[in-house]
Write an enzyme that holds these catalytic residues in place. Sequence first.
Site, mmCIF file in Angstrom:
data_model
loop_
_atom_site.group_PDB
_atom_site.id
_atom_site.type_symbol
_atom_site.label_atom_id
_atom_site.label_comp_id
_atom_site.label_asym_id
_atom_site.label_seq_id
_atom_site.Cartn_x
_atom_site.Cartn_y
_atom_site.Cartn_z
ATOM 1 N N ARG A 1 1.050 -1.231 -0.171
ATOM 2 C CA ARG A 1 0.054 -0.112 -0.044
ATOM 3 C C ARG A 1 0.894 1.261 0.089
ATOM 4 O O ARG A 1 0.321 2.425 0.261
ATOM 5 C CB ARG A 1 -1.128 0.064 1.164
ATOM 6 C CG ARG A 1 -2.319 -0.648 0.826
ATOM 7 C CD ARG A 1 -2.206 -2.096 -0.007
ATOM 8 N NE ARG A 1 -3.581 -2.377 -0.287
ATOM 9 C CZ ARG A 1 -3.614 -3.585 -1.051
ATOM 10 N NH1 ARG A 1 -2.627 -4.212 -1.589
ATOM 11 N NH2 ARG A 1 -4.864 -3.799 -1.375
ATOM 12 N N LEU A 2 2.182 1.022 -0.364
ATOM 13 C CA LEU A 2 2.803 2.359 -0.334
ATOM 14 C C LEU A 2 3.107 2.514 -1.899
ATOM 15 O O LEU A 2 4.113 2.539 -2.610
ATOM 16 C CB LEU A 2 4.323 2.120 0.254
ATOM 17 C CG LEU A 2 4.488 1.870 1.695
ATOM 18 C CD1 LEU A 2 5.826 1.587 2.197
ATOM 19 C CD2 LEU A 2 3.706 2.949 2.495
#
Length: 277
Positions: free
Chosen positions: A242-243
């Site tokens: 999720r980065l």
Amino acid sequence: MSLLGVIRFRVCVHSTKLISSQFGRQLLQPLGIKMSDHNPTIVSSPDGMDVAAMRKKYKTGHEAFVEDHLVAKEPIEQFTDWFKTARQLNGIEEANAMTLATATKDGRPSARWVLLKGYGKEGFKFYTNYESRKSKELLENPFACLVFYWAALSRSVRIEGRVEKLSEEESTQYFHSRPFDSQIGACVSHQSTVIESRDVLTTRDAELKEQYKDKEVPKPDYWGGFIVIPEVVEFWQGQSNRLHDRIVFRRPQDGETPDGKLLHQGDDGWVYTRLSP
């Protein structure tokens, strides 16, 4: 886990239970905070599906989209590169499908899928019924957002900008390039108006096909194109942790000077930056 960590964990658990209780609700009420009547520990759906657990793996860290991967320092050529990749991938059937978001003059939004029918440095083009909801909103509030999402690539492009009508000449030229059935369909449907049943459409469709079987179908006055003139273009690539990668091109503000760290100088009057996911 350290003793301090254990204490913090227990405090967190007991605090959650307290806030979820009726007593906790009474404590929060004077602060103007309302708790949902739903169980805060369960995120699901009416049919019992665990929606919260639905999660797709995107790319891994070594596949990150970094500034060195830009094929151009302006968004149109960069879009062309990503769009070409999407068009050539078998798993993507309509690479030109995009969400068009509009809003009324008082800010009430709406969104729907449309198809990209042309683009270049001047903007991104699509065609529709000028009497539809989307068109009415664009005519009273001429700004829009387009979003492409290519799931098979874990990529998305978001475009924000001012909207203008295409010329009658260009709209007519494109209209007559469409398949016969699509031309008839544009004449049949008064988009977004209420009709009694589907029979209204099929009956009129048959009538017009018979009427124009040996003739050119005239473009309706209420049908034509729009162009979104880009002011902001964001390139997003998903990461499994999720980065996500977000590189945004935009027009510089008055007096703004790129520093080469947070804001970079692009080409053709654009600047670009990276946003936190």
